[in-house]
Design a protein around this motif. Sequence first.
Motif, PDB file in Angstrom:
ATOM      1  N   LEU A  21    -131.849-122.127  56.527  1.00 34.23           N
ATOM      2  CA  LEU A  21    -132.630-121.540  55.440  1.00 34.23           C
ATOM      3  C   LEU A  21    -131.784-120.679  54.507  1.00 34.23           C
ATOM      4  CD1 LEU A  21    -135.838-120.515  57.420  1.00 34.23           C
ATOM      5  CD2 LEU A  21    -135.425-122.584  56.077  1.00 34.23           C
ATOM      6  N   THR A  22    -130.442-120.783  54.648  1.00 31.51           N
ATOM      7  CA  THR A  22    -129.564-120.013  53.767  1.00 31.51           C
ATOM      8  C   THR A  22    -129.758-120.479  52.332  1.00 31.51           C
ATOM      9  OG1 THR A  22    -127.924-119.841  55.517  1.00 31.51           O
ATOM     10  CG2 THR A  22    -127.186-119.356  53.261  1.00 31.51           C
ATOM     11  N   PRO A  23    -130.083-119.564  51.440  1.00 25.76           N
ATOM     12  CA  PRO A  23    -130.328-119.982  50.054  1.00 25.76           C
ATOM     13  C   PRO A  23    -129.075-120.568  49.417  1.00 25.76           C
ATOM     14  CG  PRO A  23    -130.186-117.588  50.205  1.00 25.76           C
ATOM     15  CD  PRO A  23    -130.226-118.101  51.619  1.00 25.76           C
ATOM     16  N   VAL A  24    -129.252-121.635  48.678  1.00 27.64           N
ATOM     17  CA  VAL A  24    -128.141-122.268  47.979  1.00 27.64           C
ATOM     18  C   VAL A  24    -127.832-121.483  46.709  1.00 27.64           C
ATOM     19  CG1 VAL A  24    -127.325-124.364  46.848  1.00 27.64           C
ATOM     20  CG2 VAL A  24    -128.789-124.520  48.883  1.00 27.64           C
ATOM     21  N   LYS A  25    -126.574-121.109  46.561  1.00 27.12           N
ATOM     22  CA  LYS A  25    -126.174-120.358  45.373  1.00 27.12           C
ATOM     23  C   LYS A  25    -126.297-121.241  44.142  1.00 27.12           C
ATOM     24  CE  LYS A  25    -122.421-117.623  43.408  1.00 27.12           C
ATOM     25  NZ  LYS A  25    -121.034-117.134  43.587  1.00 27.12           N
ATOM     26  N   PRO A  26    -127.053-120.808  43.149  1.00 26.11           N
ATOM     27  CA  PRO A  26    -127.230-121.639  41.957  1.00 26.11           C
ATOM     28  C   PRO A  26    -125.921-121.834  41.202  1.00 26.11           C
ATOM     29  CG  PRO A  26    -128.083-119.426  41.580  1.00 26.11           C
ATOM     30  CD  PRO A  26    -127.730-119.512  43.037  1.00 26.11           C
ATOM     31  N   VAL A  27    -125.820-122.965  40.551  1.00 26.63           N
ATOM     32  CA  VAL A  27    -124.633-123.247  39.749  1.00 26.63           C
ATOM     33  C   VAL A  27    -124.656-122.369  38.505  1.00 26.63           C
ATOM     34  CG1 VAL A  27    -123.408-125.005  38.434  1.00 26.63           C
ATOM     35  CG2 VAL A  27    -124.544-125.620  40.583  1.00 26.63           C
ATOM     36  N   GLU A  28    -123.563-121.657  38.266  1.00 28.06           N
ATOM     37  CA  GLU A  28    -123.444-120.835  37.068  1.00 28.06           C
ATOM     38  C   GLU A  28    -122.552-121.565  36.070  1.00 28.06           C
ATOM     39  OE1 GLU A  28    -122.194-116.905  37.886  1.00 28.06           O
ATOM     40  OE2 GLU A  28    -123.883-116.434  39.202  1.00 28.06           O
ATOM     41  N   PRO A  29    -123.120-122.128  35.039  1.00 23.27           N
ATOM     42  CA  PRO A  29    -122.313-122.898  34.085  1.00 23.27           C
ATOM     43  C   PRO A  29    -121.353-122.000  33.321  1.00 23.27           C
ATOM     44  CG  PRO A  29    -124.540-122.588  33.246  1.00 23.27           C
ATOM     45  CD  PRO A  29    -124.549-122.086  34.665  1.00 23.27           C
ATOM     46  N   GLU A  30    -120.210-122.592  32.944  1.00 18.07           N
ATOM     47  CA  GLU A  30    -119.227-121.886  32.121  1.00 18.07           C
ATOM     48  C   GLU A  30    -119.336-122.395  30.698  1.00 18.07           C
ATOM     49  OE1 GLU A  30    -115.220-121.513  33.765  1.00 18.07           O
ATOM     50  OE2 GLU A  30    -115.961-122.601  35.517  1.00 18.07           O
ATOM     51  N   LEU A  31    -119.433-121.484  29.764  1.00 19.84           N
ATOM     52  CA  LEU A  31    -119.466-121.841  28.349  1.00 19.84           C
ATOM     53  C   LEU A  31    -118.256-121.225  27.665  1.00 19.84           C
ATOM     54  CD1 LEU A  31    -120.762-123.069  25.844  1.00 19.84           C
ATOM     55  CD2 LEU A  31    -122.204-121.034  25.648  1.00 19.84           C
ATOM     56  N   LEU A  32    -117.416-122.072  27.127  1.00 18.76           N
ATOM     57  CA  LEU A  32    -116.202-121.637  26.454  1.00 18.76           C
ATOM     58  C   LEU A  32    -116.290-122.010  24.989  1.00 18.76           C
ATOM     59  CD1 LEU A  32    -113.253-120.529  26.631  1.00 18.76           C
ATOM     60  CD2 LEU A  32    -112.540-122.903  27.026  1.00 18.76           C
ATOM     61  N   VAL A  33    -116.119-121.019  24.107  1.00 15.54           N
ATOM     62  CA  VAL A  33    -116.081-121.260  22.667  1.00 15.54           C
ATOM     63  C   VAL A  33    -114.617-121.294  22.236  1.00 15.54           C
ATOM     64  CG1 VAL A  33    -116.759-120.426  20.387  1.00 15.54           C
ATOM     65  CG2 VAL A  33    -118.304-120.122  22.334  1.00 15.54           C
ATOM     66  N   VAL A  34    -114.185-122.428  21.702  1.00 19.97           N
ATOM     67  CA  VAL A  34    -112.811-122.597  21.250  1.00 19.97           C
ATOM     68  C   VAL A  34    -112.803-122.550  19.726  1.00 19.97           C
ATOM     69  CG1 VAL A  34    -110.767-124.070  21.257  1.00 19.97           C
ATOM     70  CG2 VAL A  34    -112.297-124.039  23.248  1.00 19.97           C
ATOM     71  N   THR A  35    -112.060-121.617  19.178  1.00 20.29           N
ATOM     72  CA  THR A  35    -111.975-121.506  17.728  1.00 20.29           C
ATOM     73  C   THR A  35    -110.567-121.052  17.362  1.00 20.29           C
ATOM     74  OG1 THR A  35    -113.060-120.589  15.761  1.00 20.29           O
ATOM     75  CG2 THR A  35    -112.805-119.102  17.641  1.00 20.29           C
ATOM     76  N   GLY A  36    -110.349-120.754  16.105  1.00 16.34           N
ATOM     77  CA  GLY A  36    -109.027-120.315  15.676  1.00 16.34           C
ATOM     78  C   GLY A  36    -108.634-120.935  14.358  1.00 16.34           C
ATOM     79  N   MET A  37    -107.384-120.734  13.995  1.00 15.05           N
ATOM     80  CA  MET A  37    -106.885-121.185  12.703  1.00 15.05           C
ATOM     81  C   MET A  37    -106.802-122.700  12.635  1.00 15.05           C
ATOM     82  SD  MET A  37    -106.453-118.467  10.912  1.00 15.05           S
ATOM     83  CE  MET A  37    -105.490-119.121   9.537  1.00 15.05           C
ATOM     84  N   SER A  38    -107.162-123.252  11.491  1.00 16.65           N
ATOM     85  CA  SER A  38    -107.003-124.686  11.262  1.00 16.65           C
ATOM     86  C   SER A  38    -105.518-125.030  11.349  1.00 16.65           C
ATOM     87  CB  SER A  38    -107.544-125.064   9.883  1.00 16.65           C
ATOM     88  OG  SER A  38    -108.920-124.748   9.777  1.00 16.65           O
ATOM     89  N   GLY A  39    -105.201-126.045  12.133  1.00 16.16           N
ATOM     90  CA  GLY A  39    -103.809-126.429  12.325  1.00 16.16           C
ATOM     91  C   GLY A  39    -103.158-125.779  13.517  1.00 16.16           C
ATOM     92  N   ALA A  40    -103.888-124.903  14.225  1.00 15.07           N
ATOM     93  CA  ALA A  40    -103.305-124.199  15.375  1.00 15.07           C
ATOM     94  C   ALA A  40    -103.438-124.986  16.671  1.00 15.07           C
ATOM     95  CB  ALA A  40    -103.942-122.815  15.538  1.00 15.07           C
ATOM     96  N   GLY A  41    -104.165-126.110  16.658  1.00 21.46           N
ATOM     97  CA  GLY A  41    -104.189-126.954  17.848  1.00 21.46           C
ATOM     98  C   GLY A  41    -105.506-127.032  18.572  1.00 21.46           C
ATOM     99  N   ARG A  42    -106.619-126.852  17.856  1.00 19.22           N
ATOM    100  CA  ARG A  42    -107.914-126.898  18.539  1.00 19.22           C
ATOM    101  C   ARG A  42    -108.173-128.256  19.192  1.00 19.22           C
ATOM    102  NH1 ARG A  42    -109.741-124.373  13.593  1.00 19.22           N
ATOM    103  NH2 ARG A  42    -110.373-126.467  12.998  1.00 19.22           N
ATOM    104  N   THR A 122     -95.666-121.971  10.137  1.00 24.95           N
ATOM    105  CA  THR A 122     -95.944-123.125  11.000  1.00 24.95           C
ATOM    106  C   THR A 122     -97.179-123.879  10.532  1.00 24.95           C
ATOM    107  OG1 THR A 122     -94.937-122.010  12.905  1.00 24.95           O
ATOM    108  CG2 THR A 122     -96.418-123.848  13.365  1.00 24.95           C
ATOM    109  N   LEU A 123     -98.223-123.149  10.141  1.00 28.51           N
ATOM    110  CA  LEU A 123     -99.443-123.802   9.671  1.00 28.51           C
ATOM    111  C   LEU A 123     -99.186-124.612   8.403  1.00 28.51           C
ATOM    112  CD1 LEU A 123    -102.083-120.971  10.263  1.00 28.51           C
ATOM    113  CD2 LEU A 123    -101.696-123.014  11.648  1.00 28.51           C
ATOM    114  N   VAL A 124     -98.428-124.033   7.474  1.00 27.43           N
ATOM    115  CA  VAL A 124     -98.095-124.762   6.245  1.00 27.43           C
ATOM    116  C   VAL A 124     -97.336-126.039   6.579  1.00 27.43           C
ATOM    117  CG1 VAL A 124     -96.716-124.697   4.138  1.00 27.43           C
ATOM    118  CG2 VAL A 124     -98.131-122.734   4.747  1.00 27.43           C
ATOM    119  N   ARG A 125     -96.362-125.930   7.459  1.00 23.20           N
ATOM    120  CA  ARG A 125     -95.566-127.102   7.824  1.00 23.20           C
ATOM    121  C   ARG A 125     -96.435-128.192   8.458  1.00 23.20           C
ATOM    122  NH1 ARG A 125     -92.386-124.756  10.888  1.00 23.20           N
ATOM    123  NH2 ARG A 125     -93.161-125.393  12.933  1.00 23.20           N
ATOM    124  N   ARG A 126     -97.370-127.780   9.316  1.00 22.56           N
ATOM    125  CA  ARG A 126     -98.232-128.771   9.971  1.00 22.56           C
ATOM    126  C   ARG A 126     -99.149-129.468   8.969  1.00 22.56           C
ATOM    127  NH1 ARG A 126     -99.752-125.064  15.309  1.00 22.56           N
ATOM    128  NH2 ARG A 126     -97.714-125.291  16.334  1.00 22.56           N
TER     129      ARG A 126
END
Length: 313
Positions: A21-42, A122-126
Amino acid sequence: MTELQNPSDSGADESASTVDLTPVKPVEPELLVVTGMSGAGRSTAANALEDHGWYVIENLPPQMLGTLAELVSRMPAALPKLAVVVDVRGKALFADIRESLNALSAAGVKYRVLFLDSNDDTLVRRFEQGRRPHPLQKDGRILDGIAAERVLLAEMKSQAEMVLDTSDLNVHQLGTAVTELFSESGPVVLSLTVMSFGFKYGLPVDANYVADVRFIPNPHWIPQLRPLTGQDEAVSNFVLKDNGAADFVDRFVHMLEPVLEGYRRENKHYATIAVGCTGGKHRSVAVAIELAKRLGQLPRVTTGIRHRDLGRE
């Protein structure tokens, strides 16, 4: 009349009827927001995350973060690791991203922000190599678009848990850096990059701490050591045998221990410790290697080494 029998009287193995009867630990989803400068490698970062089991959504309007988070909360097992890549191509939409993120926090959705940055040159070159305009340059120059984007992203960068400078990274090195941050079971507790560099080439823009080891006698002035680097045993022994160097390493590691613990409390998973000498060839390289070894012995810390200026003339 049939008499009901107590299972314990039947002679059956009692353990066979035991229910956990041990309670099952609920799944805790991970939410990652990826952002940054255009050309930086998103896009490169997104590909690396996909390789590590993340479900990645690119170019999502920030206003849809709330709807997406609601879906994740309803189906945590289906989307346990979700990464959302947000950029500034829809400038009017991006202006509301802070409000959207605040709404996530108010709804109890835990998220983190990975911000990718790079220096202007670097951004200009890319962009020139890709023969594409910057999304915000309009009729101006690429640099005009970069400047406008930095203003728009300033708050996001200041509040991001992880800032990764990709100026000196190719696509493979960036993929490796993302790999070091994330594994099959999620992000590592604290990933440290110990970077050697030369002051004459400028300070690293992504360093959380900078140490100056130019007080150590310079192997450059020893003819037999000059062509070698801090990766060679002869140079390393020369640098680290100095009493000042050994004492510095001991004290610096001791000073960083409460800092690293504070990073963990603040849910910061990535930091860069930069060690500089004049040219980034001898002293900083040897000390960075020793620091990485010592810091890697601390609990819940992983270390990587990067020699930014090794090989420069």
